[in-house]
Design an enzyme around this catalytic site. Structure first.
Site, PDB file in Angstrom:
ATOM      1  N   GLU A  32       0.909  -0.915  -0.143  1.00 38.96           N
ATOM      2  CA  GLU A  32      -0.469  -0.050   0.375  1.00 38.96           C
ATOM      3  C   GLU A  32       0.596   1.474   0.017  1.00 38.96           C
ATOM      4  O   GLU A  32       0.485   2.057  -0.453  1.00 38.96           O
ATOM      5  CB  GLU A  32      -0.627  -0.347   1.490  1.00 38.96           C
ATOM      6  CG  GLU A  32      -2.208  -1.057   1.107  1.00 38.96           C
ATOM      7  CD  GLU A  32      -3.490  -0.093   1.647  1.00 38.96           C
ATOM      8  OE1 GLU A  32      -3.623   0.248   1.309  1.00 38.96           O
ATOM      9  OE2 GLU A  32      -3.728  -1.710   2.571  1.00 38.96           O
ATOM     10  N   GLU A  69      -3.669 -10.553   2.416  1.00 33.09           N
ATOM     11  CA  GLU A  69      -5.042 -10.017   3.528  1.00 33.09           C
ATOM     12  C   GLU A  69      -6.184 -10.897   3.713  1.00 33.09           C
ATOM     13  O   GLU A  69      -6.597 -10.922   4.548  1.00 33.09           O
ATOM     14  CB  GLU A  69      -5.115  -7.860   3.401  1.00 33.09           C
ATOM     15  CG  GLU A  69      -5.008  -7.412   4.053  1.00 33.09           C
ATOM     16  CD  GLU A  69      -3.537  -7.199   2.905  1.00 33.09           C
ATOM     17  OE1 GLU A  69      -2.988  -6.220   3.125  1.00 33.09           O
ATOM     18  OE2 GLU A  69      -3.255  -7.536   2.225  1.00 33.09           O
TER      19      GLU A  69
END
Length: 285
Positions: A133, A153
């Site tokens: 990210e 995730e």
């Protein structure tokens, strides 16, 4: 490097030992995540230090480019999942509100849009979850040949929620973004460059930071006003439709500084006089 460049003249605000800050060349700051034993997994303390340093960097006129890298064999392993589990078990987790209220996102980088100064990611090893990210919100990405990237995730029952989903969709396209997000599998640096298109250069591990420094040097050879206004235009393009982005950009304070500043006159004069321009620090907005 000019003779008056003195790295010791900078006095960044106090910060945790989990972050190292240096000034390796003219107009450039280097931030190194310094939790190598934990693969530079992010902590609240490290996040706070990054925020403090970047806020200071944004206000320092003579610093034009920042590079972020990791100490040891990893760039950033993302969030500390053990701490996340503890917060879940203790009932102190409040992820949705935390994401919604976060000004700059994961590590104070993944959704940072307030700065017009370029940020380069020097990815020295693995990057997972929040580490990816962070990278997706950098302006240029230099990766080592052995670097790997993953958004795992979904394998942990959590969510990549700090800005990477819309940004990866724009960069890689819906199908390739889905491949990373829905499978959670690891990709190589070459795949990140050639298929997913969020890495600029892949180099030997020992050359990652030197290459990032060379890219920063090339950037600082250009007018800082022009560079910062160009970055602002790219950021606005992510927020607005075409015509609105152009109009908003043309009327911004950063564009006003460019058109009324000393560097535009210097650049045009240097071209006319067939000499190298001598850029000055941008005025504070």
């Amino acid at each position: 490097m000019s003779s008056d460049w003195d790295p010791l003249a900078f006095h960044p605000p106090s910060h945790s030992e989990e972050l190292k800050v240096s000034f390796p060349q003219e107009h450039v700051m280097l931030m190194t995540l310094n939790r190598p034993r934990h693969l530079n997994a992010m902590t609240p303390q490290l996040t706070a230090s990054i925020a403090t340093i970047l806020n200071w960097f944004d206000e320092e006129p003579s610093l034009w480019v920042v590079i972020v890298t990791g100490e040891g064999r990893a760039f950033c392993a993302g969030a500390d999942l053990k701490a996340w589990l503890h917060n879940q078990s203790s009932g102190t987790a409040n992820e949705r509100e935390s994401v919604a209220s976060s000004v700059h996102g994961f590590a104070s980088i993944s959704r940072r849009h307030t700065s017009c100064k370029p940020m380069i990611a020097a990815v020295n090893g693995s990057a997972y979850g929040g580490g990816v990210e962070m990278i997706l919100n950098c302006d240029m990405v230099i990766a080592s040949e052995d670097a790997v990237f993953a958004l795992p995730e979904v394998k942990r029952g959590v969510l990549a929620s700090q800005g990477v989903i819309p940004r990866l969709g724009r960069v890689a396209g819906h199908q390739l973004a889905s491949e990373m997000l829905l499978l959670g599998n690891t990709i190589t640096a070459i795949q990140a460059r050639d298929r997913f298109r969020f890495v600029n250069l892949v180099v030997e591990k020992s050359a990652v930071v030197p290459t990032a420094l060379d890219i920063a040097r090339q950037i600082t050879m250009n007018s800082p006003d022009s560079v910062q206004s160009s970055k602002e235009g790219l950021v606005l393009a992510q927020k607005h439709h075409f015509e609105q982005a152009v109009q908003t950009h043309s009327m911004s304070l950063v564009s006003k500084r460019l058109y009324h500043g000393a560097n535009i006159r210097e650049g045009l004069a240097a071209f006319s006089e067939r000499r190298k321009p001598r850029w000055s620090n941008p005025a504070k907005l």
